[in-house]
Design a protein around this motif. Structure first.
Motif, PDB file in Angstrom:
ATOM      1  N   VAL A   1       0.857  -1.185   0.000  1.00  0.00           N
ATOM      2  CA  VAL A   1       0.000   0.000   0.000  1.00  0.00           C
ATOM      3  C   VAL A   1       0.893   1.234   0.000  1.00  0.00           C
ATOM      4  O   VAL A   1       1.793   1.371   0.825  1.00  0.00           O
ATOM      5  CB  VAL A   1      -0.930   0.041   1.232  1.00  0.00           C
ATOM      6  CG1 VAL A   1      -1.830   1.275   1.171  1.00  0.00           C
ATOM      7  CG2 VAL A   1      -1.763  -1.221   1.317  1.00  0.00           C
TER       8      VAL A   1
ATOM      9  N   LYS B   1      -3.681   5.430   3.606  1.00  0.00           N
ATOM     10  CA  LYS B   1      -2.522   4.550   3.424  1.00  0.00           C
ATOM     11  C   LYS B   1      -1.881   4.204   4.759  1.00  0.00           C
ATOM     12  O   LYS B   1      -1.570   3.030   5.039  1.00  0.00           O
ATOM     13  CB  LYS B   1      -1.480   5.238   2.535  1.00  0.00           C
ATOM     14  CG  LYS B   1      -0.206   4.425   2.333  1.00  0.00           C
ATOM     15  CD  LYS B   1       1.005   5.319   2.070  1.00  0.00           C
ATOM     16  CE  LYS B   1       1.481   5.965   3.369  1.00  0.00           C
ATOM     17  NZ  LYS B   1       2.781   6.662   3.192  1.00  0.00           N
TER      18      LYS B   1
ATOM     19  N   LEU C   1      -4.399   6.676  -3.812  1.00  0.00           N
ATOM     20  CA  LEU C   1      -4.042   5.483  -3.042  1.00  0.00           C
ATOM     21  C   LEU C   1      -3.575   4.419  -4.025  1.00  0.00           C
ATOM     22  O   LEU C   1      -4.316   4.007  -4.916  1.00  0.00           O
ATOM     23  CB  LEU C   1      -5.259   4.994  -2.256  1.00  0.00           C
ATOM     24  CG  LEU C   1      -5.028   3.837  -1.277  1.00  0.00           C
ATOM     25  CD1 LEU C   1      -4.117   4.272  -0.142  1.00  0.00           C
ATOM     26  CD2 LEU C   1      -6.371   3.352  -0.739  1.00  0.00           C
TER      27      LEU C   1
END
Length: 617
Positions: free
Chosen positions: A557, A607, A564
């Motif tokens: 991530v 995140k 994102l």
């Protein structure tokens, strides 16, 4: 035979497609590289603000306390620009290791070792009077001026002037070592050095090898950049600035513009200044060097003999040279940016107009793009009732462009809707802006964007202190750009029915992410639109994880300013409709195992919470 696989489904044999390397890895790497480059570049505005204001105070100080005050403001900004290479090394290492602090520390260690091994090979040759006649570096024999073209002081170590290239190389090496050895298990007797503690150790050895490799090849590259910078400055009629401006804007959609301008901003390809060469100024050649002509000025400098790169060069001249006076033949002469460039000679080399790779942004960022935004607003038919809403959305983007030089909301809106407007018109006009600023003799600096804040610090203030950067040319060209941008954009939007915000059902600005989603529509994930949702903490992150197919489907991530970036095992498990309900304004797939969603400024917060839930960090 090994290239194909067959399997049976019912009674029909199916031949699987030829195995290929995963698509999109290069795109993902470039996206990460762009993010890594932006980390240190994001520090430049505040550093440049301190440097510009402090330099203005020091130059005009008539009392010791005022000079001290100026230095207090100036020096923190000065040191940031002086340490850019090591900052790039740390940023790249952190970016490619999921924000690992250990990698950042190892990158700093690697940078020191990288430079120290190079310093060990520097030898001097002196005549009987003790004057240095040449330098030996491995098998290179260098005249003093060539030495100053390829060596500089890096965090206090006199070594090769690899600038941001060396920093990026160290960062990539550290990232590779971290990802490969972070989970290493050593024998029990040395088990203390297992895991991440092994990274600084292996970095030490790898940096020695990398530093030696650069020592072998970089002198040729450094001298080549030096000569290229001189040749580039001699291009007739400022063609170099025109080509630079067009190329720099054209690369924005791909995120490659940072890598394009870095060599010209931070290396001798963008010009250089040597304080130890004879001063050639105002039509007079003297027997003094610049250091001798300005006694005491360079004692406050950090010991470098040569400054390289358009941005470094501008900051150096603004801080230490422009605004000072020299006495020639009994007459006092004020040194300005303008008269430094009236003659080709002395310490200044390879810079036809200091600032020529920066200053072109002011006209189109402060005036051109806001005029294009006004055209988009007025192109909305009154009868739709959308003009006021369009004004609030597009107007805020125009103000942002004017004040800060952040142009993405406007540029990517018409890039998404009509790419020919971006490459066929805007990129060309951007090049013209750079070209006109250069041929008219302006010399403005900047940090990373050409907004009103930088205009005041790097244009108005230097001109107010008689340094002759001629910032009025940015206003003149920008004034001409207002009707040019407005009329052409208004006409083309109306003539070709470009669906800018308010001209159809969607009242939104488009972003780089939307443009990339359009390019990747063939991957089967379309852009969605929904109202943004406020971040509700970890609960939102949990829902986003579920929408991405759960913990087992997520491998990494990351996030940029508004997007994102999630690496997944199977993109088909991603629920784009659910992501849209959670506030994503767009969902797209740049590569088979990457699914990005646009959450705006919430992206980085999401995140961080996702990484805490998934990976415990």
């Amino acid at each position: 035979m090994g290239l194909f696989r067959t399997k049976t489904f019912g009674e029909k044999p199916i031949v699987a497609e030829k195995q290929k390397k995963p698509k999109g890895r290069i795109k993902d790497a470039i996206a990460l590289l762009s993010r890594g480059l932006m980390l240190p570049i994001a520090m430049l505005p505040i550093a440049g603000l301190f440097l510009g204001i402090g330099a203005a105070i020091v130059t005009n100080a008539h009392a010791p306390w005022l000079e001290v005050l100026g230095n207090v403001i100036k020096m923190p900004g000065d040191i940031v620009f002086g340490c850019l290479p090591v900052l790039f090394a740390i940023a790249i290492a952190i970016t490619f290791t999921k924000d690992s602090g250990t990698a950042g520390l190892s990158a700093f260690v690697g940078w020191i070792v990288f430079n120290a091994i190079q310093a060990a090979f520097i030898l001097t040759n002196k005549n009987p009077d003790g004057v240095i006649t040449s330098y030996n570096f491995l098998w290179y024999n260098l005249a003093p001026e060539k030495y100053d073209a390829i060596f500089t002081s890096n965090v206090g170590i006199q070594s090769l002037s690899t600038s941001v290239f060396g920093g990026i190389a160290v960062g990539f090496v550290v990232a590779f070592l971290y990802n490969k050895f972070k989970d290493i298990r050593l024998p029990t007797v040395i088990g203390f050095f297992s895991g991440v503690r092994f990274i600084p150790i292996v970095t030490f050895g790898a940096s020695l090898v990398l530093g030696l490799c650069f020592a072998i090849v970089w002198p040729m590259i450094g001298i080549g950049l030096f000569e290229f910078g001189i040749a580039l400055a001699k291009a007739p009629l400022g063609i170099n600035a025109l080509v630079f401006g067009i190329a720099e804007r054209s690369l924005v959609p791909f995120g490659l513009h940072h890598a394009f301008y870095a060599p010209l901003w931070f290396t001798s390809a963008g010009g250089s200044f040597n304080i130890d060469l004879p001063m050639f100024f105002g039509g007079h050649t003297t027997g003094q060097t610049w250091a001798e002509a300005l006694p005491g000025v360079f004692e406050k400098y950090n010991g470098e003999h040569m400054v390289a790169g358009d941005q470094h060069l501008w900051m150096f001249i603004n801080t230490y040279i422009a605004g000072n006076s020299v006495v020639i033949d009994g007459q006092k002469h004020l040194i300005t940016f303008a008269n430094l460039h009236q003659f080709d000679g002395g310490g200044l080399a390879g810079a036809a107009n200091t600032g020529e790779y920066m200053q072109g942004k002011y006209a189109f960022m402060m005036f051109g793009l806001p005029a294009a935004a006004a055209a988009m607003i007025l192109a909305v038919p009154k009868e739709t009732g959308n003009r006021k809403q369009a004004m609030s959305i597009i107007g805020s983007a125009a103000i942002t462009s004017f004040l800060t030089g952040i142009t993405e909301p406007i540029e990517f809106t018409f890039l998404f809707l009509a790419p020919w407007l971006f490459w066929g018109l805007h990129a060309i006009l951007a090049g013209v802006s750079f070209w006109l600023m250069s041929i008219f003799g302006a010399h403005m600096g900047m940090t990373f964007s050409g907004g009103a804040i930088d205009f005041i610090v790097y244009g108005v203030l230097p001109d107010a202190t008689h340094k002759a950067v001629h910032c009025y040319w940015a206003l003149a060209i920008g004034g001409a750009f207002i009707p040019l941008y407005f009329c052409t954009f208004y006409y083309l939007i109306k003539e070709f029915d470009v669906k800018t915000p308010g001209r159809d059902s969607e009242l939104k600005l488009f972003t780089k992410k939307d443009y990339q989603a359009k390019v990747n529509q063939k991957d089967g994930i379309a852009v969605q639109t929904a109202a943004p949702v406020k971040d509700d903490g970890s609960a939102l992150a949990v829902k986003v994880i579920a929408a991405y197919g759960g913990k087992e489907n997520i491998t990494n991530v990351d996030a940029c300013i508004t997007k994102l970036r999630v690496q997944v095992v199977d993109a088909e498990k991603v629920n784009r409709e659910e992501l849209t309900k959670l506030g994503a304004r767009g969902v797209f797939k740049p590569s088979p195992n990457s699914v990005y969603s646009v959450f705006g400024f919430e992206a980085d917060l999401i995140k961080n919470r996702m990484n805490t839930i998934l990976f415990g960090k």
